[in-house]
Design an enzyme around this catalytic site. Structure first.
Site, short mmCIF file in Angstrom:
data_model
loop_
_atom_site.label_atom_id
_atom_site.label_comp_id
_atom_site.label_asym_id
_atom_site.label_seq_id
_atom_site.Cartn_x
_atom_site.Cartn_y
_atom_site.Cartn_z
N LYS A 85 51.60 -36.07 -13.87
CA LYS A 85 52.62 -36.97 -14.42
C LYS A 85 52.24 -38.40 -14.09
O LYS A 85 52.02 -38.75 -12.93
CB LYS A 85 54.00 -36.66 -13.86
N ASP B 224 55.61 -40.25 -18.28
CA ASP B 224 57.04 -40.27 -17.94
C ASP B 224 57.55 -41.70 -17.95
O ASP B 224 57.71 -42.33 -16.90
CB ASP B 224 57.22 -39.62 -16.57
N LYS C 295 60.41 -42.58 -19.93
CA LYS C 295 61.87 -42.52 -20.14
C LYS C 295 62.37 -43.63 -21.08
O LYS C 295 63.26 -44.40 -20.73
CB LYS C 295 62.62 -42.59 -18.81
N LEU C 296 61.83 -43.68 -22.28
CA LEU C 296 62.20 -44.75 -23.20
C LEU C 296 63.69 -44.69 -23.54
O LEU C 296 64.25 -43.61 -23.75
CB LEU C 296 61.38 -44.66 -24.48
N HIS C 297 64.31 -45.86 -23.60
CA HIS C 297 65.73 -45.96 -23.94
C HIS C 297 65.95 -47.35 -24.52
O HIS C 297 66.07 -48.33 -23.79
CB HIS C 297 66.58 -45.75 -22.68
N ASP C 298 65.97 -47.43 -25.85
CA ASP C 298 66.10 -48.71 -26.52
C ASP C 298 66.62 -48.45 -27.93
O ASP C 298 66.96 -47.31 -28.27
CB ASP C 298 64.74 -49.43 -26.55
N ILE C 299 66.67 -49.49 -28.74
CA ILE C 299 67.14 -49.28 -30.11
C ILE C 299 66.14 -48.39 -30.85
O ILE C 299 64.95 -48.37 -30.52
CB ILE C 299 67.35 -50.62 -30.84
N PRO C 300 66.60 -47.62 -31.85
CA PRO C 300 65.72 -46.66 -32.52
C PRO C 300 64.42 -47.24 -33.04
O PRO C 300 63.34 -46.62 -32.87
CB PRO C 300 66.60 -46.13 -33.65
N ASN C 301 64.46 -48.40 -33.64
CA ASN C 301 63.25 -48.97 -34.22
C ASN C 301 62.20 -49.26 -33.15
O ASN C 301 61.00 -49.00 -33.34
CB ASN C 301 63.59 -50.25 -34.98
N THR D 247 67.71 -36.13 -11.66
CA THR D 247 68.01 -35.22 -10.56
C THR D 247 68.44 -35.97 -9.30
O THR D 247 68.82 -35.34 -8.31
CB THR D 247 66.81 -34.30 -10.25
N ARG E 144 56.08 -35.77 -3.95
CA ARG E 144 55.79 -36.05 -2.55
C ARG E 144 55.44 -34.82 -1.72
O ARG E 144 54.68 -34.93 -0.75
CB ARG E 144 56.97 -36.81 -1.93
#
Length: 235
Positions: free
Chosen positions: A32, A59, A61-67, A122, A214
């Site tokens: 990863k 990894d 973790k994209l989080h934004d507007i769809p375009n 988690t 870890r």
């Protein structure tokens, strides 16, 4: 793809990362690459790991507007990664756009990266989710609903605690990927994780893949710990 044990390369410099991987004697691994590593070394680390024969879970973790997510995924698909993820909290349109971007960026005749969505980290417990994220539902119900939304959006699976795999499979079926961090041996320090299980427990709960950081990367003998955890995971 075989059910993987994925090693999280959460190390703070190039020398440590290379020294860790050298201990595996050229074995092909599933690793990863998280935000810290990718933001520090960029595309070069992906190319280097691929040239060494490793499979990669990117990894970010994209989080934004769809375009924006669509265009970013189109670029990431060109890196020949194996798994990539978004936050399910971004909504159906964003997740669908992520899938579209991966398909657009995958070379003709190539294999599109597996797309998975984070349900709840988690490190998040129910109290934190309700008091700080202001989600006034039970944690299990939020995870199940987010997983269903992801599947409806064309996403291939989710990141979740292994404890939540049975309820996700009830809603989404057993072919829906479940990639589970928060994996520790019984003797390991839990750290900042809240919803933690052992490799054996993750297998018994039906997880498709597990992510271990870890417990392996900070061990005195990483290869030995990896082999022991892999044996517990594979049964």
């Amino acid at each position: 793809m075989q059910r993987p044990l994925i090693i999280a390369l959460d190390l703070d410099d190039v020398a440590k990362r290379r020294a860790l991987l050298d201990q595996f004697n050229g074995e092909s691994l599933f690793v990863k690459v998280g935000m810290e590593l990718f933001y520090r070394e960029g595309r070069q680390v992906i190319h280097e790991l691929k040239e060494s024969g490793h499979q990669i879970f990117l990894d970010l973790k994209l989080h934004d507007i769809p375009n924006t997510v669509q265009r970013t995924m189109r670029e990431l698909a060109s890196l020949d990664i194996d798994i990539v993820n978004v936050h399910a909290a971004g909504g159906k349109k964003m997740m669908s756009a992520a899938r579209d971007g991966l398909e657009q960026g995958t070379k003709a005749g190539g294999k599109r990266p597996i797309l998975i969505a984070v349900t709840q980290l988690t490190s998040t417990d129910e109290e934190t989710m309700q008091s700080e994220l202001l989600i006034n539902q039970q944690l299990n119900e939020v995870v199940r609903t987010y997983a269903s939304f992801a599947q409806e959006s064309g996403v291939d699976g989710v990141v979740c605690s292994a404890k939540e795999v049975p309820l996700i499979q009830d809603s989404c079926g057993t072919s829906f990927y479940t990639v589970c961090p928060g994996i520790r041996r019984k003797e390991d320090v839990v750290g900042d994780q809240k919803r933690v299980v052992t490799p054996e427990e993750a297998r018994e709960l039906g997880s498709w893949g597990i992510v271990v950081g870890r417990s392996i990367t900070t061990a005195e003998h990483p290869l030995k710990v990896y082999q022991e955890m892999k044996q517990d995971w594979e049964g």
